[in-house]
Design a protein around this motif. Structure first.
Motif, short mmCIF file in Angstrom:
data_model
loop_
_atom_site.label_atom_id
_atom_site.label_comp_id
_atom_site.label_asym_id
_atom_site.label_seq_id
_atom_site.Cartn_x
_atom_site.Cartn_y
_atom_site.Cartn_z
N PRO A 28 18.97 43.09 82.69
CA PRO A 28 18.23 41.44 83.24
C PRO A 28 19.11 41.51 84.48
O PRO A 28 19.90 40.16 85.05
CB PRO A 28 19.57 40.81 82.36
N VAL A 29 18.33 42.05 85.60
CA VAL A 29 19.29 41.24 87.06
C VAL A 29 17.62 41.51 87.79
O VAL A 29 16.78 42.69 87.75
CB VAL A 29 19.77 42.20 88.39
N ALA A 30 17.35 40.51 88.95
CA ALA A 30 15.71 40.34 89.38
C ALA A 30 16.89 41.01 90.95
O ALA A 30 17.41 40.15 91.32
CB ALA A 30 14.57 39.25 89.15
N LEU A 31 15.88 41.78 90.75
CA LEU A 31 16.34 42.59 92.87
C LEU A 31 15.12 42.16 93.41
O LEU A 31 13.97 42.34 93.40
CB LEU A 31 16.42 43.46 92.77
N PRO A 32 14.58 41.51 94.89
CA PRO A 32 13.58 41.41 95.54
C PRO A 32 13.14 42.61 95.95
O PRO A 32 11.46 41.98 96.19
CB PRO A 32 14.69 41.08 96.50
N SER A 33 13.32 44.03 95.62
CA SER A 33 13.13 45.20 96.23
C SER A 33 13.24 46.36 96.20
O SER A 33 14.32 46.60 95.20
CB SER A 33 12.98 45.41 97.82
N GLY A 34 12.25 47.15 95.90
CA GLY A 34 12.95 48.70 95.04
C GLY A 34 11.46 49.46 95.23
O GLY A 34 10.89 49.75 95.59
#
Length: 67
Positions: A28-34
């Motif tokens: 449950p971690v939101a990353l700005p890109s990937g």
């Protein structure tokens, strides 16, 4: 065989029909890109959820089999 964190190999094995079961852990971690999880596959994957487990940390383990 287990493949960890290598989208390129997963795409190649998937396209060759060599993967029967997919286990995906969602943290449950939101990353700005990937990168897309299935980036590079050439055919649609029809998957059926066969198991799920939620850990105390909030991590979810989803197990799918290829149909």
């Amino acid at each position: 065989m287990t493949i960890l964190g290598s989208g390129s190999i997963v795409a190649q094995f998937s396209d060759a029909g060599l993967i029967d079961t997919y286990q995906i852990m969602i943290d449950p971690v939101a990353l700005p890109s990937g990168h897309s999880l299935f980036n590079g596959i050439k055919a649609t994957l029809n998957l059926k959820l066969i198991d799920s487990k939620v850990f105390n940390s909030g991590v979810v383990l989803l197990t799918y089999e290829k149909q």
